[in-house]
Design a protein around this motif. Structure first.
Motif, PDB file in Angstrom:
ATOM      1  N   GLN A  11     -37.895  55.218  27.610  1.00  0.00           N
ATOM      2  CA  GLN A  11     -37.256  54.343  26.641  1.00  0.00           C
ATOM      3  C   GLN A  11     -38.238  54.075  25.504  1.00  0.00           C
ATOM      4  N   SER A  12     -37.695  53.960  24.297  1.00  0.00           N
ATOM      5  CA  SER A  12     -38.525  53.561  23.182  1.00  0.00           C
ATOM      6  C   SER A  12     -38.543  52.041  23.105  1.00  0.00           C
ATOM      7  N   GLN A  13     -39.509  51.519  22.398  1.00  0.00           N
ATOM      8  CA  GLN A  13     -39.716  50.075  22.365  1.00  0.00           C
ATOM      9  C   GLN A  13     -38.580  49.371  21.633  1.00  0.00           C
ATOM     10  N   LEU A  14     -38.029  48.336  22.261  1.00  0.00           N
ATOM     11  CA  LEU A  14     -36.957  47.554  21.660  1.00  0.00           C
ATOM     12  C   LEU A  14     -37.537  46.682  20.557  1.00  0.00           C
ATOM     13  N   SER A  15     -36.834  46.629  19.431  1.00  0.00           N
ATOM     14  CA  SER A  15     -37.266  45.826  18.298  1.00  0.00           C
ATOM     15  C   SER A  15     -36.271  44.703  18.076  1.00  0.00           C
ATOM     16  N   ALA A  16     -36.744  43.451  18.170  1.00  0.00           N
ATOM     17  CA  ALA A  16     -35.867  42.292  18.032  1.00  0.00           C
ATOM     18  C   ALA A  16     -36.378  41.381  16.920  1.00  0.00           C
ATOM     19  N   VAL A  17     -35.457  40.907  16.099  1.00  0.00           N
ATOM     20  CA  VAL A  17     -35.782  39.966  15.030  1.00  0.00           C
ATOM     21  C   VAL A  17     -35.196  38.604  15.381  1.00  0.00           C
ATOM     22  N   ASP A  89     -33.308  46.787  16.330  1.00  0.00           N
ATOM     23  CA  ASP A  89     -32.290  47.112  17.325  1.00  0.00           C
ATOM     24  C   ASP A  89     -31.359  45.931  17.580  1.00  0.00           C
ATOM     25  N   ILE A  90     -31.880  44.726  17.430  1.00  0.00           N
ATOM     26  CA  ILE A  90     -31.108  43.521  17.700  1.00  0.00           C
ATOM     27  C   ILE A  90     -31.632  42.414  16.795  1.00  0.00           C
ATOM     28  N   VAL A  91     -30.732  41.579  16.300  1.00  0.00           N
ATOM     29  CA  VAL A  91     -31.117  40.424  15.488  1.00  0.00           C
ATOM     30  C   VAL A  91     -30.528  39.183  16.146  1.00  0.00           C
ATOM     31  N   HIS A  92     -31.342  38.153  16.264  1.00  0.00           N
ATOM     32  CA  HIS A  92     -30.957  36.943  16.985  1.00  0.00           C
ATOM     33  C   HIS A  92     -31.200  35.745  16.071  1.00  0.00           C
ATOM     34  N   ALA A  93     -30.120  35.090  15.647  1.00  0.00           N
ATOM     35  CA  ALA A  93     -30.214  33.936  14.755  1.00  0.00           C
ATOM     36  C   ALA A  93     -30.037  32.651  15.556  1.00  0.00           C
ATOM     37  N   HIS A  94     -30.821  31.640  15.205  1.00  0.00           N
ATOM     38  CA  HIS A  94     -30.813  30.375  15.929  1.00  0.00           C
ATOM     39  C   HIS A  94     -30.361  29.253  15.002  1.00  0.00           C
ATOM     40  N   GLY A  95     -29.174  28.720  15.266  1.00  0.00           N
ATOM     41  CA  GLY A  95     -28.644  27.650  14.437  1.00  0.00           C
ATOM     42  C   GLY A  95     -27.623  28.163  13.442  1.00  0.00           C
ATOM     43  N   VAL A 374     -31.685  36.211  28.040  1.00  0.00           N
ATOM     44  CA  VAL A 374     -31.558  36.715  26.670  1.00  0.00           C
ATOM     45  C   VAL A 374     -31.806  38.218  26.625  1.00  0.00           C
ATOM     46  N   LEU A 375     -32.825  38.686  27.333  1.00  0.00           N
ATOM     47  CA  LEU A 375     -33.130  40.110  27.319  1.00  0.00           C
ATOM     48  C   LEU A 375     -32.002  40.930  27.931  1.00  0.00           C
ATOM     49  N   SER A 376     -31.311  40.368  28.926  1.00  0.00           N
ATOM     50  CA  SER A 376     -30.175  41.096  29.510  1.00  0.00           C
ATOM     51  C   SER A 376     -29.055  41.266  28.499  1.00  0.00           C
ATOM     52  N   VAL A 377     -28.885  40.281  27.615  1.00  0.00           N
ATOM     53  CA  VAL A 377     -27.891  40.399  26.537  1.00  0.00           C
ATOM     54  C   VAL A 377     -28.312  41.472  25.550  1.00  0.00           C
ATOM     55  N   TYR A 378     -29.597  41.478  25.200  1.00  0.00           N
ATOM     56  CA  TYR A 378     -30.102  42.506  24.290  1.00  0.00           C
ATOM     57  C   TYR A 378     -29.880  43.906  24.867  1.00  0.00           C
ATOM     58  N   ASP A 379     -30.219  44.074  26.141  1.00  0.00           N
ATOM     59  CA  ASP A 379     -30.071  45.381  26.780  1.00  0.00           C
ATOM     60  C   ASP A 379     -28.600  45.818  26.795  1.00  0.00           C
ATOM     61  N   GLU A 380     -27.731  44.854  27.057  1.00  0.00           N
ATOM     62  CA  GLU A 380     -26.292  45.154  27.089  1.00  0.00           C
ATOM     63  C   GLU A 380     -25.798  45.641  25.739  1.00  0.00           C
ATOM     64  N   LEU A 381     -26.253  44.993  24.672  1.00  0.00           N
ATOM     65  CA  LEU A 381     -25.771  45.317  23.330  1.00  0.00           C
ATOM     66  C   LEU A 381     -26.403  46.557  22.744  1.00  0.00           C
ATOM     67  N   THR A 382     -27.591  46.908  23.212  1.00  0.00           N
ATOM     68  CA  THR A 382     -28.273  48.082  22.649  1.00  0.00           C
ATOM     69  C   THR A 382     -28.200  49.300  23.568  1.00  0.00           C
ATOM     70  N   GLY A 383     -27.567  49.139  24.720  1.00  0.00           N
ATOM     71  CA  GLY A 383     -27.416  50.269  25.624  1.00  0.00           C
ATOM     72  C   GLY A 383     -28.646  50.588  26.421  1.00  0.00           C
ATOM     73  N   GLN A 384     -29.574  49.619  26.551  1.00  0.00           N
ATOM     74  CA  GLN A 384     -30.808  49.888  27.294  1.00  0.00           C
ATOM     75  C   GLN A 384     -30.748  49.351  28.704  1.00  0.00           C
ATOM     76  N   GLY A 385     -29.649  48.664  29.062  1.00  0.00           N
ATOM     77  CA  GLY A 385     -29.568  48.099  30.417  1.00  0.00           C
ATOM     78  C   GLY A 385     -29.377  49.152  31.474  1.00  0.00           C
TER      79      GLY A 385
END
Length: 385
Positions: A11-17, A89-95, A374-385
């Motif tokens: 797997q390549s490294q997951l990039s999250a913002v 790979d994934i963007v996570h906004a808070h608020g 949270v990481l399980s959600v990221y994996d689900e959305l990016t196909g890495q799970g």
């Protein structure tokens, strides 16, 4: 920036913002904790936040690349956010405000194509957006209509909305969220320093020979401090009138201070403080008089510290604290005063609530469990799970 461990083989490294707007204490502390946990799991993290939040929470120290994005929503800020999210790979906004700005920034953007990434994202190949609703916006009149529109925009733009309370999950669904899930966020535990001396702290607050009641939170209308001052007026002439201290800053400070002086109330406004753990550690009772809360930072810190809590039964508070608090209706100043004075006069009940608070706090998710969810959600959305 600290180095991150390599991702699993193949797997390549997951990039999250991570994107913060105004950044409440709870959401900012959560992003700091989440960043550290994700980096420890091999995720490359970028935090987009105002400069003052980086200074206060040190996201770079948790291993993130930090991009300064001002609070304002002008084209330059949106452009800076769009650039920071490019290739993620994934963007996570808070608020809410962060979510709306991020939705604009991601409009039409397509995620970087590589094996094993992006397959779980929204239609059209856009970068999946996760939004956490830590609380809800408080607005009245015409402003409330604008807030509803913003909530709809944020909810519908997100692949997944994570609500920190059941009520927020229901609210996201009512605003059109495709997928809304409960994700209770636990604020990292704060500890008083080793050199902490209780008698000295109480002396500095002016509560050596009188009970000390503490409230914490921004000085804004929904916090219910006008009702809390009503309660202080009730106990003002009590034989051992407690001192009420309020830590926080905000636009209501002037009005509150004028009332305190005009009515000679036993109340001190402490302003913004960095030593909340120390202050709570010396309090006899903590009080939360808000009109609405999700997962109150004060409630979490009070229960962990074994400080008896009096709170309004609103929003996510009953869900958060269970039976580890004395509840009063919002807006009932006399009821609030009665509950506080009752606890101050009943050491046995204070002890029961202190023990119940520690037990309740033990049921909350740990930082590690929060990161894993949270990481399980990221994996689900990016196909890495």
């Amino acid at each position: 920036m600290s180095s991150t461990p390599p991702p699993p083989y193949g797997q390549s490294q997951l990039s999250a913002v991570q994107v913060l707007g105004g950044g409440s204490a709870g959401s900012s502390a959560h992003v700091r904790s989440l960043t550290a946990g994700l980096v420890a799991r091999g995720v490359r993290v970028t935090v987009c936040a105002p400069a003052e939040l980086e200074k206060a929470y040190g996201f770079a120290g948790a291993g993130a690349e930090v991009v300064t994005v001002p609070r304002r929503s002008d084209p330059m800020s949106v452009a800076a956010l769009r650039s920071a999210c490019a290739g993620a790979d994934i963007v996570h906004a808070h608020g809410l405000h962060a979510a709306v700005r991020t939705a604009f920034a991601l409009g039409g953007q397509v995620s970087r194509s590589r094996p094993g990434a992006g397959s779980g994202g929204p239609a059209g190949g856009r970068v999946p957006l996760v939004v956490t609703w830590h609380t809800r916006a408080h607005a009245e009149g015409a402003r409330s209509h604008v807030v509803r529109l913003m909530e709809r925009r944020a909810a519908r733009a997100a692949a997944v909305v994570l609500g920190t309370s059941s009520e927020l999950v229901d609210r996201a669904r009512s605003r059109g969220a495709r997928d809304a899930r409960l994700a209770p966020v636990t604020v990292p535990a704060a500890r008083p320093p080793v050199e902490f001396v209780e008698s000295k702290a109480r002396a500095e607050l002016g509560a050596v020979e009188r009970p000390l009641v503490m409230a914490v939170g921004s000085l804004v209308p929904f916090r219910g401090y006008d009702v809390l001052l009503d309660a202080a007026r009730v106990w003002r002439d009590h034989a051992t009138a407690p001192l009420l201290t309020i830590a926080g800053e905000g636009r209501e400070r002037g009005a509150l201070q004028r009332r305190i002086e005009a009515e000679d109330l036993p109340v001190r406004l402490l302003g913004r403080r960095e030593d909340i753990a120390e202050l709570l550690a010396v309090a006899d009772v903590a009080v939360l008089p808000s009109r609405w809360e999700a997962r109150s930072v004060l409630a979490q810190e009070a229960l962990r510290a074994g400080v008896p809590l009096v709170a309004t039964a609103v929003g996510g508070i009953p869900e958060l604290v269970g039976d580890a608090a004395e509840f009063v209706p919002y807006g009932d100043g006399e009821g609030l005063a009665t509950a506080v004075l009752g606890l101050l006069g009943d050491a046995g009940r204070r002890g029961e609530l202190a023990e119940a608070g520690v037990r309740q706090a033990a049921t909350w998710p740990t930082e590690d469990e929060t990161v894993a969810q949270v990481l399980s959600v990221y994996d689900e959305l990016t196909g890495q799970g």
